[in-house]
Write an enzyme that holds these catalytic residues in place. Sequence first.
Site, PDB file in Angstrom:
ATOM      1  NE  ARG A 112      -4.866  -0.065   0.770  1.00 51.72           N
ATOM      2  CZ  ARG A 112      -5.296  -0.830   0.905  1.00 51.72           C
ATOM      3  NH1 ARG A 112      -5.192  -2.272   0.401  1.00 51.72           N
ATOM      4  NH2 ARG A 112      -6.767  -0.409   1.017  1.00 51.72           N
ATOM      5  NE  ARG A 152     -16.996  -1.723  -2.878  1.00 46.49           N
ATOM      6  CZ  ARG A 152     -15.781  -1.788  -2.888  1.00 46.49           C
ATOM      7  NH1 ARG A 152     -15.143  -2.039  -3.920  1.00 46.49           N
ATOM      8  NH2 ARG A 152     -14.848  -1.252  -1.794  1.00 46.49           N
TER       9      ARG A 152
HETATM   10  P1  AMP Z   1      -9.101  -3.195   0.811  1.00 44.43           P
HETATM   11  O1  AMP Z   1     -10.249  -4.158   0.872  1.00 44.43           O
HETATM   12  O2  AMP Z   1      -7.958  -3.542  -0.104  1.00 44.43           O
HETATM   13  O3  AMP Z   1      -9.912  -1.867   0.293  1.00 44.43           O
HETATM   14  O4  AMP Z   1      -8.651  -2.719   2.219  1.00 44.43           O
HETATM   15  C1  AMP Z   1      -9.732  -2.503   3.080  1.00 44.43           C
HETATM   16  C2  AMP Z   1      -8.972  -1.737   4.319  1.00 44.43           C
HETATM   17  O5  AMP Z   1      -8.042  -2.751   4.890  1.00 44.43           O
HETATM   18  C3  AMP Z   1      -8.061  -0.577   4.081  1.00 44.43           C
HETATM   19  O6  AMP Z   1      -8.791   0.681   3.854  1.00 44.43           O
HETATM   20  C4  AMP Z   1      -6.949  -0.569   5.200  1.00 44.43           C
HETATM   21  O7  AMP Z   1      -7.798  -0.246   6.572  1.00 44.43           O
HETATM   22  C5  AMP Z   1      -6.828  -2.187   5.324  1.00 44.43           C
HETATM   23  N1  AMP Z   1      -5.758  -2.840   4.631  1.00 44.43           N
HETATM   24  C6  AMP Z   1      -5.919  -3.662   3.734  1.00 44.43           C
HETATM   25  N2  AMP Z   1      -4.469  -3.865   3.032  1.00 44.43           N
HETATM   26  C7  AMP Z   1      -3.831  -2.988   3.948  1.00 44.43           C
HETATM   27  C8  AMP Z   1      -2.247  -2.901   3.826  1.00 44.43           C
HETATM   28  N3  AMP Z   1      -1.400  -3.375   2.933  1.00 44.43           N
HETATM   29  N4  AMP Z   1      -1.767  -1.812   4.778  1.00 44.43           N
HETATM   30  C9  AMP Z   1      -2.542  -1.347   5.634  1.00 44.43           C
HETATM   31  N5  AMP Z   1      -3.703  -1.657   5.732  1.00 44.43           N
HETATM   32  C10 AMP Z   1      -4.623  -2.254   4.790  1.00 44.43           C
END
Ligand code: AMP
Length: 206
Positions: free
Chosen positions: A88, A122
Amino acid sequence: MKLVLLGAPGSGKGTQAQMISKKYGLPHVSTGDIFRHHIINKTPLGVRIKEIIDAGRLCPDDITEEIVKERLSRKDCENGYLLDGFPRDIAQATILDGFSSPDKVIEIVVDHSVIEKRITGRRSCPDCNGTFHTDIIGDVTVCPVCGGTLFTRKDDNSAAVKERLSVYKEKTLPLEKYYDDQGKLFKVNGDLPVEEVFYGIEKVLI
Ligand code: AMP
């Protein structure tokens, strides 16, 4: 093949990840899905990160790193994987390079002005991890793929989406240059119908 998929929230990354995983037989490793699984099951980790995720902020690096290292060390990732949601930021990309450098990085590029509408309509399925838009499936609660009960992610509200987009621009976008410098970055237009976006990805993976 070790793949990383980049894309802003609402870019269709999750949908494309499922299609890539199916066609190329790569395990889909989504850090967001892993975190949400912990939250749903109220594990100690889930309790700790719930508030952070609901607000659209990033979870601490140490926890995230441990989760990814553990998941990628499993047997099904021996011959490759599709990483979605990690890295990220540059710090996480450097950590990944330290133990399992990706072969290719695909970025799904979308016009940020349409993202909020995409995300607020969504609906997600906890059973098959599918995501659907109310414009297409209507306001139903049953997953059209597996019959699971659809829900709206807590971080799919307007305030959290704004925060997630700002985090993406500030922290994740610099990864474009990081991977471009390594000759690994491939951009795909995400403002197209799902099948056409996938076609763009297939061309990268030939
Ligand atoms: P996503 O499903 O990829 O949109 O992730 C949802 C949430 O999970 C994000 O907004 C973060 O709060 C957390 N998250 C997912 N991947 C990461 C990562 N690589 N580093 C930190 N937080 C993460």
